[in-house]
Design a protein around this motif. Structure first.
Motif, PDB file in Angstrom:
ATOM      1  N   LEU A 486      52.772  12.443  83.659  1.00  0.00           N
ATOM      2  CA  LEU A 486      54.735  12.042  83.431  1.00  0.00           C
ATOM      3  C   LEU A 486      55.271  12.925  82.355  1.00  0.00           C
ATOM      4  O   LEU A 486      54.465  13.809  81.734  1.00  0.00           O
ATOM      5  N   THR A 487      55.931  13.426  83.098  1.00  0.00           N
ATOM      6  CA  THR A 487      56.421  15.582  82.699  1.00  0.00           C
ATOM      7  C   THR A 487      58.097  14.546  82.362  1.00  0.00           C
ATOM      8  O   THR A 487      58.405  14.677  83.322  1.00  0.00           O
ATOM      9  N   LEU A 488      58.773  15.190  81.595  1.00  0.00           N
ATOM     10  CA  LEU A 488      59.887  15.110  81.761  1.00  0.00           C
ATOM     11  C   LEU A 488      60.716  16.420  81.492  1.00  0.00           C
ATOM     12  O   LEU A 488      60.162  17.134  80.209  1.00  0.00           O
ATOM     13  N   THR A 489      61.908  16.884  82.093  1.00  0.00           N
ATOM     14  CA  THR A 489      61.859  18.183  82.141  1.00  0.00           C
ATOM     15  C   THR A 489      63.747  18.443  82.181  1.00  0.00           C
ATOM     16  O   THR A 489      63.934  17.496  82.883  1.00  0.00           O
ATOM     17  N   ALA A 490      64.038  18.676  81.113  1.00  0.00           N
ATOM     18  CA  ALA A 490      66.029  19.090  81.005  1.00  0.00           C
ATOM     19  C   ALA A 490      65.800  20.759  80.489  1.00  0.00           C
ATOM     20  O   ALA A 490      65.677  21.337  79.986  1.00  0.00           O
ATOM     21  N   SER A 491      66.980  20.801  81.635  1.00  0.00           N
ATOM     22  CA  SER A 491      67.563  22.584  81.077  1.00  0.00           C
ATOM     23  C   SER A 491      69.044  22.691  80.951  1.00  0.00           C
ATOM     24  O   SER A 491      69.677  21.457  81.498  1.00  0.00           O
ATOM     25  N   HIS A 492      69.634  23.892  80.656  1.00  0.00           N
ATOM     26  CA  HIS A 492      71.115  23.886  80.172  1.00  0.00           C
ATOM     27  C   HIS A 492      71.184  24.948  80.309  1.00  0.00           C
ATOM     28  O   HIS A 492      69.675  26.061  80.524  1.00  0.00           O
ATOM     29  N   VAL A 501      81.045  33.897  97.708  1.00  0.00           N
ATOM     30  CA  VAL A 501      81.462  34.201  99.019  1.00  0.00           C
ATOM     31  C   VAL A 501      82.736  34.700  98.975  1.00  0.00           C
ATOM     32  O   VAL A 501      83.216  34.088  97.761  1.00  0.00           O
ATOM     33  N   ILE A 502      83.599  36.030  98.636  1.00  0.00           N
ATOM     34  CA  ILE A 502      84.687  36.204  98.762  1.00  0.00           C
ATOM     35  C   ILE A 502      84.935  37.048  99.512  1.00  0.00           C
ATOM     36  O   ILE A 502      84.585  36.953 100.402  1.00  0.00           O
ATOM     37  N   PRO A 503      86.884  36.876  99.518  1.00  0.00           N
ATOM     38  CA  PRO A 503      87.334  38.116 100.559  1.00  0.00           C
ATOM     39  C   PRO A 503      87.338  39.208 100.269  1.00  0.00           C
ATOM     40  O   PRO A 503      87.358  39.959  99.336  1.00  0.00           O
ATOM     41  N   LEU A 504      87.456  40.105 101.804  1.00  0.00           N
ATOM     42  CA  LEU A 504      87.186  40.984 101.374  1.00  0.00           C
ATOM     43  C   LEU A 504      88.742  41.520 102.122  1.00  0.00           C
ATOM     44  O   LEU A 504      89.033  40.994 103.147  1.00  0.00           O
ATOM     45  N   VAL A 505      89.545  43.066 102.243  1.00  0.00           N
ATOM     46  CA  VAL A 505      90.200  43.913 102.781  1.00  0.00           C
ATOM     47  C   VAL A 505      89.895  43.821 104.871  1.00  0.00           C
ATOM     48  O   VAL A 505      88.485  44.481 104.943  1.00  0.00           O
ATOM     49  N   GLY A 506      90.966  42.764 105.272  1.00  0.00           N
ATOM     50  CA  GLY A 506      90.741  42.797 106.734  1.00  0.00           C
ATOM     51  C   GLY A 506      90.332  41.698 107.339  1.00  0.00           C
ATOM     52  O   GLY A 506      89.929  41.948 108.590  1.00  0.00           O
ATOM     53  N   GLY A 507      90.537  40.537 106.741  1.00  0.00           N
ATOM     54  CA  GLY A 507      89.773  38.983 106.855  1.00  0.00           C
ATOM     55  C   GLY A 507      88.878  39.078 107.181  1.00  0.00           C
ATOM     56  O   GLY A 507      88.791  37.767 107.381  1.00  0.00           O
ATOM     57  N   PHE A 508      87.542  40.400 106.605  1.00  0.00           N
ATOM     58  CA  PHE A 508      86.488  39.537 106.531  1.00  0.00           C
ATOM     59  C   PHE A 508      85.731  39.015 105.447  1.00  0.00           C
ATOM     60  O   PHE A 508      86.773  39.253 104.155  1.00  0.00           O
ATOM     61  N   GLU A 509      84.873  38.276 104.920  1.00  0.00           N
ATOM     62  CA  GLU A 509      84.575  38.077 103.641  1.00  0.00           C
ATOM     63  C   GLU A 509      83.234  38.252 103.404  1.00  0.00           C
ATOM     64  O   GLU A 509      82.610  38.694 104.264  1.00  0.00           O
ATOM     65  N   ALA A 510      82.420  38.819 102.010  1.00  0.00           N
ATOM     66  CA  ALA A 510      80.760  38.685 102.020  1.00  0.00           C
ATOM     67  C   ALA A 510      80.586  38.218 100.171  1.00  0.00           C
ATOM     68  O   ALA A 510      81.451  36.851 100.029  1.00  0.00           O
ATOM     69  N   VAL A 511      79.073  38.272 100.580  1.00  0.00           N
ATOM     70  CA  VAL A 511      78.945  37.678  99.027  1.00  0.00           C
ATOM     71  C   VAL A 511      79.185  38.642  98.205  1.00  0.00           C
ATOM     72  O   VAL A 511      79.382  40.269  98.082  1.00  0.00           O
ATOM     73  N   GLY A 512      79.754  38.497  97.107  1.00  0.00           N
ATOM     74  CA  GLY A 512      80.349  38.973  95.772  1.00  0.00           C
ATOM     75  C   GLY A 512      80.294  37.606  94.445  1.00  0.00           C
ATOM     76  O   GLY A 512      79.545  36.775  94.891  1.00  0.00           O
ATOM     77  N   ASN A 513      80.088  38.205  93.912  1.00  0.00           N
ATOM     78  CA  ASN A 513      80.180  38.104  92.259  1.00  0.00           C
ATOM     79  C   ASN A 513      81.534  36.729  91.642  1.00  0.00           C
ATOM     80  O   ASN A 513      82.847  37.432  92.462  1.00  0.00           O
ATOM     81  N   ILE A 514      81.570  35.882  91.295  1.00  0.00           N
ATOM     82  CA  ILE A 514      82.988  35.212  91.059  1.00  0.00           C
ATOM     83  C   ILE A 514      83.287  34.978  89.696  1.00  0.00           C
ATOM     84  O   ILE A 514      84.149  33.533  89.694  1.00  0.00           O
ATOM     85  N   GLY A 515      82.086  34.923  88.828  1.00  0.00           N
ATOM     86  CA  GLY A 515      82.823  34.480  87.995  1.00  0.00           C
ATOM     87  C   GLY A 515      81.949  33.994  86.855  1.00  0.00           C
ATOM     88  O   GLY A 515      80.001  33.770  87.528  1.00  0.00           O
ATOM     89  N   SER A 516      81.833  33.441  85.734  1.00  0.00           N
ATOM     90  CA  SER A 516      80.720  32.228  85.046  1.00  0.00           C
ATOM     91  C   SER A 516      81.128  30.712  85.346  1.00  0.00           C
ATOM     92  O   SER A 516      82.017  30.473  85.734  1.00  0.00           O
ATOM     93  N   GLY A 517      80.254  30.291  85.191  1.00  0.00           N
ATOM     94  CA  GLY A 517      79.382  28.840  85.051  1.00  0.00           C
ATOM     95  C   GLY A 517      78.274  28.399  83.821  1.00  0.00           C
ATOM     96  O   GLY A 517      78.035  29.268  83.465  1.00  0.00           O
ATOM     97  N   THR A 518      78.478  27.200  84.467  1.00  0.00           N
ATOM     98  CA  THR A 518      77.218  26.087  83.877  1.00  0.00           C
ATOM     99  C   THR A 518      76.638  25.520  84.388  1.00  0.00           C
ATOM    100  O   THR A 518      77.159  25.177  85.865  1.00  0.00           O
ATOM    101  N   SER A 519      74.745  24.487  84.362  1.00  0.00           N
ATOM    102  CA  SER A 519      74.682  24.325  85.241  1.00  0.00           C
ATOM    103  C   SER A 519      73.592  23.415  84.614  1.00  0.00           C
ATOM    104  O   SER A 519      73.130  23.736  83.026  1.00  0.00           O
ATOM    105  N   ASP A 520      73.105  22.212  84.681  1.00  0.00           N
ATOM    106  CA  ASP A 520      72.309  21.543  83.802  1.00  0.00           C
ATOM    107  C   ASP A 520      71.007  21.067  84.626  1.00  0.00           C
ATOM    108  O   ASP A 520      71.933  20.660  86.529  1.00  0.00           O
ATOM    109  N   PHE A 521      70.062  21.057  84.801  1.00  0.00           N
ATOM    110  CA  PHE A 521      68.692  20.168  85.600  1.00  0.00           C
ATOM    111  C   PHE A 521      67.977  19.091  84.523  1.00  0.00           C
ATOM    112  O   PHE A 521      67.964  19.673  83.328  1.00  0.00           O
ATOM    113  N   GLN A 522      68.054  18.334  85.018  1.00  0.00           N
ATOM    114  CA  GLN A 522      66.483  17.155  84.424  1.00  0.00           C
ATOM    115  C   GLN A 522      65.446  16.808  85.844  1.00  0.00           C
ATOM    116  O   GLN A 522      66.504  16.274  87.066  1.00  0.00           O
ATOM    117  N   GLN A 523      65.025  15.767  85.970  1.00  0.00           N
ATOM    118  CA  GLN A 523      63.682  15.877  86.326  1.00  0.00           C
ATOM    119  C   GLN A 523      63.091  14.968  85.580  1.00  0.00           C
ATOM    120  O   GLN A 523      62.436  14.796  84.791  1.00  0.00           O
TER     121      GLN A 523
END
Length: 677
Positions: A486-492, A501-523
């Motif tokens: 039995l394995t219990l896992t938790a992480s933050h 994805v972020i907008p680019l000049v000219g109406g295109f979009e691209a992969v980019g950075n959007i800032g900070s955030g948080t995530s949690d995982f349990q299993q």
């Protein structure tokens, strides 16, 4: 019901007495040291063919082949070693290496939880080490396999390997060739609705794809310069073609045909040399070189016109790595070294509408990276119940771009890690980890790309930065009934520079950075032997996970989940060995709908996949012959995609239309015949 049963079983395992004695023996003579040894007797009931089969039977362990697309050597590591070493190349998957090693060649498998003297844990808490026999072992294996589909299509897969091992002297070669199709061959529907929800178009979909692949591997190992040298070479060719035929049944629009062709040739060679320096120290030197070429062409045709997208690329990686290990006593172990790598991607892309070229941001770019990493690690065992590991890696990366965009940037990232493994009593273990992780930039995100069937074009982004995170993780492991785990896992995690994805000049979009955030995982993971329930040599494995995340949307300013993240994961599998492994059968059920959202500039895309269901039956009429039957996609699952497409940026534009799409691949059968000589 499945989730509730799993939770109830978990609660019972937490309080139950140990019961039957464990079927494993600790390498140090004490189960509290965290090294469990599984000898061939443990696997006898399943009569495994290969080391991969044996790894699959380790209680509470799941194979992770690592990520061969990760630049550098350390970050691509899997969680299985062979005689204490990693494979000498990144170009071959770990499961392919294990599949070439017969079960008869394995002396034992060590499951190392928290570290062991002389073992490089690759930054992981749990590692499996396959120890081979020192006697002469000669193996010849031929596999004749085929996928069979309801419409009569056959997907043949041929494999062959030869190897000779005698202690540290080894010579091996393998070959495989296949021609098949994937889940992208399917039939389905597409419906479009206006902003008010009225149906504006209905269409039938016919999707087809086919791939062909050839791969060969050669490896040699022997004693050189007082140490052990292993050289491995890998070469392969891959080609795929696909079409999406859209036929309008009712409503506006015209029939459309989308096509795609892709081919690549890749090769790599790796060398690994290790030598003891006295009885307490060891040096290891590693060198790798890979090279790959890719060509792709995709297009879309309808009554309104046509669009075409093409790309040509070459990529390569050169790595040199040195590691020095020192163990002054059984309580302390030290490791230090450095790695240098050079990577490049030289790519040119073209896009045209009705034969007229359309300029793209960063359409022709060469990206080069020169990266160095210094690392040090100390492992301390204050007593038989505890292991403490402290490590620090410092990465310096210089990325240069030339072509449509000329830019040079330098990144410096310290990556500390602290890990504690505590076994307070036998069969109970706690693992704690604090680490700063830094992601790697995908060079392809620097170059323009397209999904022509969706009429979407992405520009390249030369300002992209890798995402960073601090992770705190806790794992509790409880072993019982010999094979029960039995394995219990938790992480933050605390994130910086999240990639989306972020907008680019000219109406295109691209992969980019959007800032900070948080995530949690349990299993919750449960491996349950069923001998006590009247099913000898049977096992039930269950897993359920939860994901939570939070990031600020770059357009709306509102909080949302990470793009593409699943809220839940679930899987249940069962298998049983009969008559000493001559017969085996089992199955797997996904038990939840994979549901995720992707956020783009003018679109929110939701994808859903129904739970998968598979079955297998295996028969070994003779020890050297294995026949296997797999029924894949037995539930005939449906994949659904809903697109909410806006007239402009979704934070300030009205909804233009909604598109619902569903496809079904249909069940298929996999037949395998494996013969050793």
């Amino acid at each position: 019901m499945i989730t509730r049963a799993l939770l109830l079983a978990t609660s019972a395992m937490l309080v139950m007495p140990l019961g039957a004695a464990a079927q494993t023996v600790d390498a140090a003579g004490s189960s509290q040291q965290g090294v469990l040894v599984f000898t061939p007797d443990f696997f006898a009931s399943s009569s495994p063919n290969t080391a991969l089969d044996m790894i699959g039977r380790l209680p509470g362990f799941g194979l992770d082949s690592g990520d061969n697309d990760t630049r550098g050597f350390a970050g691509a590591a899997g969680n299985v070693l062979i005689d204490g070493d990693r494979p000498a190349t990144k170009s071959e998957e770990l499961d392919s290496v294990l599949r070439r090693i017969s079960a008869d060649s394995v002396e034992r498998i060590e499951l190392i939880r928290g570290g062991a003297p002389g073992i490089d844990m690759q930054g992981r808490a749990v590692i499996a080490n396959v120890v081979l026999k020192r006697t002469v072992q000669i193996e010849r294996v031929v596999e004749v396999n085929s996928y069979l589909y309801p419409d009569g299509y056959l997907g043949p897969l041929l494999k062959g390997s030869w190897s000779r091992r005698e202690g540290d002297d080894q010579l091996e070669a393998s070959f495989s060739a296949s021609s098949d199709r994937t889940g992208q061959t399917a039939t389905g529907y597409r419906r479009r609705f206006d902003a008010a929800g009225n149906v504006t178009q209905e269409a039938d979909l016919d999707l087809w794809d086919r791939y062909r692949n050839v791969e060969a591997t050669v490896g040699w190992q022997g004693r050189v310069g007082g140490g052990k040298l292993r050289i491995t070479g890998v070469g392969g060719w891959f080609e795929t073609a696909n079409t999406i035929d859209t036929r309008i049944v009712s409503g506006a629009g015209s029939d459309e045909l989308s096509t795609g062709d892709f081919s690549s040739v890749e090769g790599g060679v790796g060398a690994n040399w290790s030598r003891p320096l006295g009885q307490r120290a060891e040096i290891e030197l590693i060198g790798l070189q890979t090279y790959e070429t890719e060509d792709s062409l995709s297009g879309s045709r309808n009554a309104g016109g046509r669009s075409d997208f093409g790309s040509d690329a070459t990529a390569g990686e050169s790595i040199a790595r040195a590691v020095l290990r020192f163990r002054p006593n059984d309580r302390w172990a030290w490791e230090g070294g450095g790695e240098a790598a050079y990577n490049f991607l030289d790519s040119t892309t073209t896009y045209a509408e009705d034969g007229v070229p359309v300029p793209l941001p960063s359409a022709s770019v060469k990206v080069e990276e020169l990266r160095g990493e210094a690392f040090g690690q100390a492992t301390w065992r204050p007593g038989p119940t505890m292991t403490v590991e402290a490590a620090l890696r410092v990465e310096v990366s210089d990325i240069r771009q030339s072509g449509d965009s000329d830019l040079s940037r330098t990144f410096v990232y310290p990556k500390p890690r602290l890990q504690l493994t505590w076994t307070p009593i036998a069969n109970h273990q706690v693992r704690l980890r604090l680490e700063r992780e830094v992601g790697q930039l995908d060079f392809e995100d620097f170059v323009a790309s397209a999904d022509v069937d969706l009429n979407q074009v992405e520009g390249g982004n030369p300002d992209l930065e890798p995402e960073k995170s601090w992770i705190v993780e806790a794992v509790y492991e409880r072993r019982f009934w010999g094979e029960g785990v039995l394995t219990l896992t938790a992480s933050h995690r605390e994130w910086e520079d999240i990639v989306d994805v972020i907008p680019l000049v000219g109406g295109f979009e691209a992969v980019g950075n959007i800032g900070s955030g948080t995530s949690d995982f349990q299993q919750i993971q449960l491996a349950l032997p069923l001998d006590r329930f009247g099913l000898p040599n049977a096992r039930l494995n269950g897993r359920y996970s939860w994901n939570q995340s939070n990031v600020t949307d770059p357009l709306t300013g509102e909080a949302r989940r990470f793009s593409g993240q699943l809220a839940n994961g679930c899987g249940v599998s069962f298998d049983q060995d009969l008559r000493g492994g001559r017969w085996s059968y089992g199955g797997h059920h996904g038990c939840n709908v994979d549901d995720s959202l992707q956020y783009r500039i003018r679109e929110v895309r939701r994808t859903e996949t129904d739970p998968d269901l598979t079955f297998f039956i295996q028969w070994k009429p003779r020890p050297e012959l294995t026949l296997r039957f797999d029924a894949g996609n037995a539930s005939d699952l449906e994949r659904r995609r809903t697109r909410f497409v806006y007239a402009g940026p979704r934070d300030s534009s009205p909804l233009a239309f909604r598109e619902d799409r569903g496809t079904r691949q249909g069940p298929f059968v996999f037949l395998q015949a494996r013969r050793t000589f």
